[in-house]
Design an enzyme around this catalytic site. Structure first.
Site, PDB file in Angstrom:
ATOM      1  N   ASP A 224      -2.765  -1.485   9.955  1.00 24.15           N
ATOM      2  CA  ASP A 224      -2.786  -1.574   8.496  1.00 24.15           C
ATOM      3  C   ASP A 224      -3.321  -2.904   7.984  1.00 24.15           C
ATOM      4  O   ASP A 224      -3.545  -3.054   6.776  1.00 24.15           O
ATOM      5  CB  ASP A 224      -1.368  -1.382   7.937  1.00 24.15           C
TER       6      ASP A 224
ATOM      7  N   LYS B  10       0.843  -1.199   0.000  1.00 23.12           N
ATOM      8  CA  LYS B  10       0.000   0.000   0.000  1.00 23.12           C
ATOM      9  C   LYS B  10       0.873   1.241   0.000  1.00 23.12           C
ATOM     10  O   LYS B  10       2.047   1.225   0.383  1.00 23.12           O
ATOM     11  CB  LYS B  10      -0.931   0.020   1.220  1.00 23.12           C
TER      12      LYS B  10
END
Length: 313
Positions: free
Chosen positions: A143, A16
């Site tokens: 996350d 990401k």
């Protein structure tokens, strides 16, 4: 990427980039509320789960020697958490084929946790709901839920409370990989220190609640790379550069090579460069590799799908 030949379940899971990371003040528990705009990009780890006599981990790929192979690894913790919920023995061999930079601010460890969770759920036939998997992800780390979901999302709280975001096109990126990693807790601590020395304070009483940029959300929705470049930001960037001053030269090298925007990815030390198209991405990546300011540079694009089963049996 190499992986064991034994039958099992292989899950591919993306890296990401934080196109916006707005960091609130330090809470009494030491954490920070975030407005964290995630975009999954096409750099992937693969996690393969195969039956075993006990929980074991192996890892191959770039910097695999830096990946812990004990219970401190989030992938191992994910397997144990799922097994505990369903009264199972976590007897599984997890093989991680790394391609996401290690300790690079691109959620590689979180990706491996999400990959292990989905792989074990599939291997064991636990039938966990999406909400159950996301709840386990949130317990594992801020996350991890996004690594399961992929695409684009706004993360609230510590980043684990996700709101999917529409993306109107493909965005092209270059990621410059630095030598060594940066500790995420150390970067947050440095962010607090830098805020304190300004005299304005670093706690929730001093810092406004973080909010996403409306212009940035609109740029994602419309697929406008130029508008996205103008609205990206990372409140941890100054802290990362304070701890690793050489990152400033990497950011400058990518910008000089024609990137639309440059920022530290998450807590770093990987740096991210938004570019206009695939050809420009190849040019910027080559320029960064030649600059001597980073170990290597990778071109890719996003959004990418979240954790996905690619081999079953």
């Amino acid at each position: 990427m190499s992986r064991p030949a034994a039958p099992g379940v292989t899950v591919r899971v993306p890296a990401k980039v934080n196109v916006q990371l707005a960091v609130g003040g330090r809470r009494p528990d030491g954490f920070h509320d975030l407005a964290n705009v995630f975009l999954a990009v096409g750099l992937y780890d693969e996690v393969t789960a195969t039956p075993a006599d006990a929980l074991t981990l192996t890892c191959t790929g770039p910097d695999a020697d830096q990946v812990p192979l004990d219970d401190t690894n989030l992938a191992a913790r994910a397997a144990r958490a799922l097994a505990a919920r369903h009264g199972l023995d976590p007897a599984v061999h997890l093989h991680i084929a790394k391609d996401i930079p290690v300790a690079g601010g691109m959620a590689g460890g979180s990706a491996d946790a999400a990959g292990a969770l989905l792989a074990c759920d599939t291997l064991w036939g636990t039938g966990a709901t999406r909400d159950e998997l996301l709840a386990i992800c949130a317990e594992l780390g801020s996350d991890v839920p996004f690594s399961l979901v992929g695409g684009a999302a706004l993360g609230r709280g510590r980043g684990e409370l996700l709101e999917p975001l529409a993306v109107g096109g493909t965005f092209h990126w270059v990621f410059a990989v630095a030598d060594g990693g940066l500790s995420t807790p150390a970067v947050y601590k440095e962010c607090d220190r830098l805020r304190d020395i300004t005299g304005h304070g670093a706690t929730t009483a001093d810092i406004p609640d973080p909010e996403p940029s409306p212009a940035l959300l609109d740029a994602l929705r419309t697929g406008d790379a130029t508008a996205l470049a103008a609205s990206m930001g990372n409140d941890l960037q100054a802290a990362a550069i304070s701890l690793r001053p050489s990152l400033a030269a990497t950011l400058a090298a990518g910008t000089d090579a024609g990137a639309l925007a440059a920022l530290v990815s998450g807590s770093g030390p990987t740096t991210a460069f938004l570019v206009a198209d695939a050809d420009r991405a190849d040019h910027v990546a080559a320029a960064l590799r030649a600059s001597g300011t980073c170990r290597t540079a990778r071109a890719t694009s996003g959004p990418a799908p979240g954790a996905t089963v690619v081999t079953n049996g």
